[in-house]
Scaffold this active site. Structure first.
Site, PDB file in Angstrom:
ATOM      1  CE1 TYR A  84      -2.681   0.422  -8.089  1.00 23.11           C
ATOM      2  CE2 TYR A  84      -2.976  -1.087  -9.913  1.00 23.11           C
ATOM      3  CZ  TYR A  84      -2.259  -0.088  -9.293  1.00 23.11           C
ATOM      4  OH  TYR A  84      -1.130   0.386  -9.893  1.00 23.11           O
ATOM      5  CD  GLU A  85      -2.187  -3.919  -3.246  1.00 26.28           C
ATOM      6  OE1 GLU A  85      -2.503  -4.111  -2.058  1.00 26.28           O
ATOM      7  OE2 GLU A  85      -1.671  -4.789  -3.959  1.00 26.28           O
ATOM      8  N   GLY A  86      -7.088  -1.746  -2.273  1.00 27.30           N
ATOM      9  CA  GLY A  86      -8.025  -1.141  -1.340  1.00 27.30           C
ATOM     10  C   GLY A  86      -8.328   0.279  -1.773  1.00 27.30           C
ATOM     11  NE  ARG A 122      -4.180  -2.014   1.664  1.00 26.21           N
ATOM     12  CZ  ARG A 122      -5.047  -2.561   2.497  1.00 26.21           C
ATOM     13  NH1 ARG A 122      -4.927  -2.371   3.807  1.00 26.21           N
ATOM     14  NH2 ARG A 122      -6.029  -3.309   2.045  1.00 26.21           N
TER      15      ARG A 122
END
Length: 592
Positions: A441-443, A297
């Site tokens: 993306y990645e949350g 992240r």
């Protein structure tokens, strides 16, 4: 698009003059013999050279050509295979990998700078080694010694790559809903079956093998997220001697056609009874996956920063050369038909905004990477614990704030170009399209804000935040009177953030909707306030050394711009937070 110039001087400034990172390395035996200031400089210079000369020139052509799907095979754009082999041959895929298994062994703070340069040069290309590094990190921390010995060396070499297979068509953020199954076999392996989507690098022609890390559920798994396990599933089976054997039952069903990062293969992956191996303990797959989440992240946040840096480099070169009209104060280039647009106030506003956000973001990402290294390598248990807490608190801010500002910065860069910024050949519109995914993306950034508010503030009553707040205020109060132009507004910003945090914590106990209503704006208030802390530190150094040349004078002027024109954004954002959730629910769903 101008040539990419790695910002090595600014990185060196942060390392040696602001954060004094080499002194930190010297106090940690695990790093003391591995890295020092001279080694760091040499590593970053060499990485920057390869990235600028080999990878960056493929950015626009890769976007124009994109990946091609041909009967289950993915063909990357022209030049990618050779560039990847050159990049891997120099050891950069394993730059932060464990030396025990062939990695370069650099600390994360070095890896973060390499990531920034690679992402700025060519985000699509950068995603392939990034996913490999993430997979390696999970294996290093959770796989058996046998799996590590077999798979990590060729992955660090770049001969094999990695992917992370989480998302399914019906299960994105809520991974507890996944349906992929893993059936135990008599030989200790598992047969993995299911479909995963949005898999970066799930299929490509860059490496000999692809090592998929797949989230799946065992037959007797508990319901929800507590029943998720992690499995290593190779594209090609590997023999006891490390040689590649027959193909595994893994296939790519298609690739996505996307707004940006077109040279990165985003795949639908089908596992049809594929042979896999358990990584870590049964039903502990999310813990194994989240080992790499803080790193990944932060890495996505750095992508936003990197694209903003590339956009700024393009824009400042254009603004110095493009002639339009005369400066408000009178001609600045009397010998020419018009002045360069860099003289105009609005163009300067955009350029300085880009510069201030990029350099503040680089300080932020470097600081978080420094905390990751402390948490991993420090022999002081209290220091490790404090660093771990700061990483947990700051990671969602780094991911969301850096990417939100990355999009703002790429848009400013396009605007500097005017109509030419809308034309593909100049490259500015590609940076915007590429940057947009970093907020998703990645949350998604909304999820990051909820994580900050719900898990990092409300869940612990603001204790971890309080420790960081005291650290920042102690720094500001310790500044001499000659630094009051930075210390005073930093203290005022912290007082605002303290009061806003207390307000949110109080309201969260009365109405569960308040957390979600406040989350995004609160995260931005924290982000701008953290940037003020980093800019105060950079300005402190620049003030002391401003007689030494243009670099320090530029840094000081940019700091003053940040405090005058960007930090005040916290006031409107704070007002929005305090408006509460009521207005969000004035309309029924049918009225929206």
């Amino acid at each position: 698009m101008s040539d990419y110039l790695p910002p090595l001087r600014d990185m060196e400034f942060l390392f040696n003059e602001v954060f004094d990172i080499p002194s930190q390395w010297a106090r940690m035996p695990a790093l003391a013999e591995q890295i020092d200031a001279d080694t760091a400089r040499a590593v970053l210079e060499q990485a920057g050279k390869v990235i600028a000369q080999v990878v960056a020139p493929l950015n626009r052509s890769g976007d124009e050509q994109g990946c091609r799907f041909d009967a289950g095979r993915v063909v990357t754009p022209d030049g990618f295979v050779q560039a990847y082999r050159t990049y891997a041959a120099d050891g950069w895929v394993g730059v932060a990998g464990s030396p025990e298994f062939g990695g370069m062994g650099m600390p994360k703070v070095i890896g973060a700078q390499v990531e920034e340069m690679l992402n700025a040069a060519n985000l699509s290309f950068a995603l392939y080694p990034m996913l490999t590094a993430g997979a390696c990190l999970s294996l290093l921390n959770h796989a058996s010694e046998a799996l590590k010995a077999r798979y990590l060396p060729p992955m660090y070499e770049g001969r094999w790559s990695g992917s992370m297979c989480l998302t399914e068509p019906h299960a994105g953020t809520d991974l507890g809903l996944i349906r992929t199954r893993a059936e135990p076999q008599a030989d200790g392996s598992y047969r993995v079956s299911g479909t995963k989507i949005f898999i970066t690098g799930g299929e490509q022609d860059l490496s000999e093998n692809i090592i998929h890390l797949v989230l799946a559920k065992l037959p007797d798994a508990p319901a929800g997220a507590k029943g998720i396990s992690l499995f290593l599933v190779p594209k090609v089976m590997v023999g006891d001697d490390g040689a590649l054997n027959q193909a595994n039952a893994v296939s790519c069903g298609s690739i996505e056609h996307k707004m940006g990062i077109k040279a990165s293969a985003t795949c639908v992956m089908n596992f049809d009874g594929a042979t896999g191996y358990l990584v870590g303990e049964p039903n502990k797959g999310l813990a194994a996956m989240f080992t790499m989440m803080n790193y990944e992240r932060l890495g996505v946040g750095i992508q936003g920063l990197a694209l903003g840096e590339r956009s700024y480099q393009n824009a400042i070169e254009y603004a110095r050369e493009r002639l339009q009209s005369r400066a408000p104060s009178g001609p600045q280039a009397a010998e020419q038909a018009a002045d360069p647009i860099v003289v105009h106030p609005d163009v300067r506003r955009m350029l300085l905004t880009m510069k201030a956000l990029n350099e503040g973001g680089r300080a932020f990402s470097t600081y978080v990477a420094q905390q990751l290294d402390l948490a991993k390598y420090s022999e002081d248990a209290a220091a490790r614990s404090q660093a771990e807490a700061q990483v947990a608190l700051l990671t969602p801010v780094a991911k969301a704030f850096l990417t939100d500002l990355g999009l703002e910065t790429t848009v400013h860069g396009q605007q500097v170009f005017g109509g030419h910024g809308y034309i593909r050949e100049w490259g500015q519109e590609q940076l915007i399209r590429d940057c947009r995914i970093t907020q998703i993306y990645e949350g998604t950034n909304g999820i990051q804000a909820l994580d900050l508010m719900g898990r990092k503030l409300v869940a612990d009553g603001g204790r971890t935040y309080g420790l960081l707040s005291e650290q920042i205020k102690a720094y500001a109060k310790g500044l001499p009177a000659s630094r009051a132009e930075f210390g005073a507004p930093l203290l005022a910003a912290m007082a605002n953030l303290d009061e806003l945090t207390a307000w949110v914590l109080d309201r969260a106990h009365g109405d569960p909707r308040e957390v979600g209503a406040a989350a995004v704006e609160y995260l931005h208030v924290m982000g701008y306030t953290l940037y003020a802390w980093f800019w105060a530190q950079m300005a402190d150094v620049a003030l002391a050394r401003q007689e030494q040349g243009a670099f320090y004078q530029s840094k000081l002027g940019t700091a003053r711009f940040y405090f005058a024109r960007l930090l005040p954004r916290i006031h409107s954002l704070s007002a929005s937070v305090k408006a509460g959730s009521h207005s969000l629910y004035l309309l029924d769903a049918e009225q929206l």
